[in-house]
Design an enzyme around this catalytic site. Structure first.
Site, short mmCIF file in Angstrom:
data_model
loop_
_atom_site.label_atom_id
_atom_site.label_comp_id
_atom_site.label_asym_id
_atom_site.label_seq_id
_atom_site.Cartn_x
_atom_site.Cartn_y
_atom_site.Cartn_z
N ASP A 271 0.71 -1.11 0.12
CA ASP A 271 -0.08 -0.03 -0.05
C ASP A 271 0.79 1.12 -0.08
OD1 ASP A 271 -2.67 1.34 0.11
OD2 ASP A 271 -1.95 1.90 2.30
N GLU A 276 7.00 8.66 -2.84
CA GLU A 276 5.33 8.83 -2.99
C GLU A 276 5.64 10.49 -3.33
OE1 GLU A 276 2.80 7.54 -0.05
OE2 GLU A 276 3.56 5.57 -0.04
N HIS A 295 -1.60 3.97 -1.37
CA HIS A 295 -1.52 4.65 0.17
C HIS A 295 -2.96 4.87 0.83
CE1 HIS A 295 1.56 6.71 3.08
NE2 HIS A 295 0.43 6.23 3.79
#
Length: 337
Positions: A271, A276, A295
């Protein structure tokens, strides 16, 4: 403290990273007005930093969902007193710089525990029962039949938890309900404490070798960076599964991709990724047996409201001169602001 006629609180919400604003406004009613400033979830260029510094001008508090707080951005925010991080992890914030500048950082430990624990179990089920692949094939090919989609059961399997905080403890309880055996490794807990939370304490190497599924619930600190690397994967059972709904840099994505391609591991569900937003060229995207979610472990209505309420209330406490309930940097440099 730099001069500011009336302070306000910035919330860095975006369409992709929403914040439940009603609980925030309720917590700060009569304390400070709330304004949304959509800070991007990526490093800022110098021009962007100057622009956002102007947008944050006069803010006494910040509820940080997306975005990074760097020393250079912090230097441009002289009115800032408190940063409430939207979640338990504080990777986005240079806490040392905040401490040096006299800015308190808070987080929301436990507010997302139920949500993350449920997604962790969902990812485990998806891996072991091949749910995404089966559903995708039916949708794409309009075919039926179970032969290609025979999976296994969680019952009787050994789950190894790396980290046994509030999330790991909830995962343990749910896993026991499925009939799983649970072992755990957590350097911050004694073996007695691990047993009291329902898991069998094991050294990390022993846990990796014993587990059918390894699930990560550790923070990202220097000691846990690439905790799951080539060497760690070599100690895992052949065909075992890996789940990570904690922090992306806990896993060496290149090593994991190689293990999936070779068949050393049976699958993985992530996840979170190392970067990011992630690097679209990462080999993890093309690896077989991979399940990737964006996420979203904390993305439930209930979780977003709990986190917003907890963060908003702590920001309000600080702005009223009270002690924060969940301070990260408990001792600030005196006279910094």
């Amino acid at each position: 403290m730099a001069s500011s006629s009336r302070g306000w609180v910035a919330v860095t919400a975006t369409d992709d990273f929403p914040v439940a604003l009603a609980p925030v406004r309720a917590a700060l009613k009569g304390v400070a007005p709330v304004k949304v400033v959509p800070l991007p979830f990526s490093p800022l260029s110098r021009t962007q930093e100057e622009r956002f510094a102007r947008l944050f001008r006069g803010a006494w508090g910040m509820l940080l969902r997306p975005g990074y707080i760097t020393p250079s951005l912090l230097d441009r925010l002289p009115d800032l007193r408190v940063i409430g991080v939207h979640g338990a992890g504080v990777d986005q914030v240079d806490v040392a710089a905040c401490t040096e500048q006299g800015v308190l950082v808070t987080n929301t430990p436990g507010a997302n525990a139920d949500s993350v624990a449920e997604l962790t179990i969902g990812l485990m089920l998806s891996l072991i029962r091949r749910i995404p692949q089966s559903a995708g094939r039916v949708g794409a090919e309009r075919v039926w039949g179970e032969a290609r989609h025979t999976g296994s059961e969680l019952k009787g399997k050994t789950l190894g938890l790396v980290g046994l905080g509030q999330i790991g403890e909830r995962v343990t309880r749910i896993a026991h309900a499925f009939g799983m055996k649970v072992c755990a490794n957590d350097p911050g807990l004694s073996y007695k404490e691990i047993r009291s939370r329902g898991a069998r304490p094991l050294k990390l190497d022993t846990l990796l070798a014993a587990s059918d599924i390894v699930s990560l619930h550790a923070p990202h600190i220097p000691a846990t960076h690439h905790l799951i690397n080539r060497k760690a994967i070599s100690k895992m059972k052949k065909g075992a599964f890996l789940v990570n709904a904690a922090r992306g840099p806990l896993v060496d994505e290149k090593a994991l991709a190689r293990a999936l391609v070779s068949g050393r591991l049976g699958g993985a569900a992530l996840d979170v990724l190392e970067g990011e937003p992630p690097d679209p060229g990462s080999p993890i995207f093309d690896a077989p047996g991979i399940i990737l979610t964006p996420h979203m472990a904390g993305s439930t209505v209930e979780c977003l409201e709990a986190i917003a309420r907890t963060a908003g209330e702590d920001i309000a406490r600080v702005l009223q001169g009270k002690r924060a309930k969940f301070p990260v940097n408990k001792t600030l440099k005196k006279g910094a602001r």
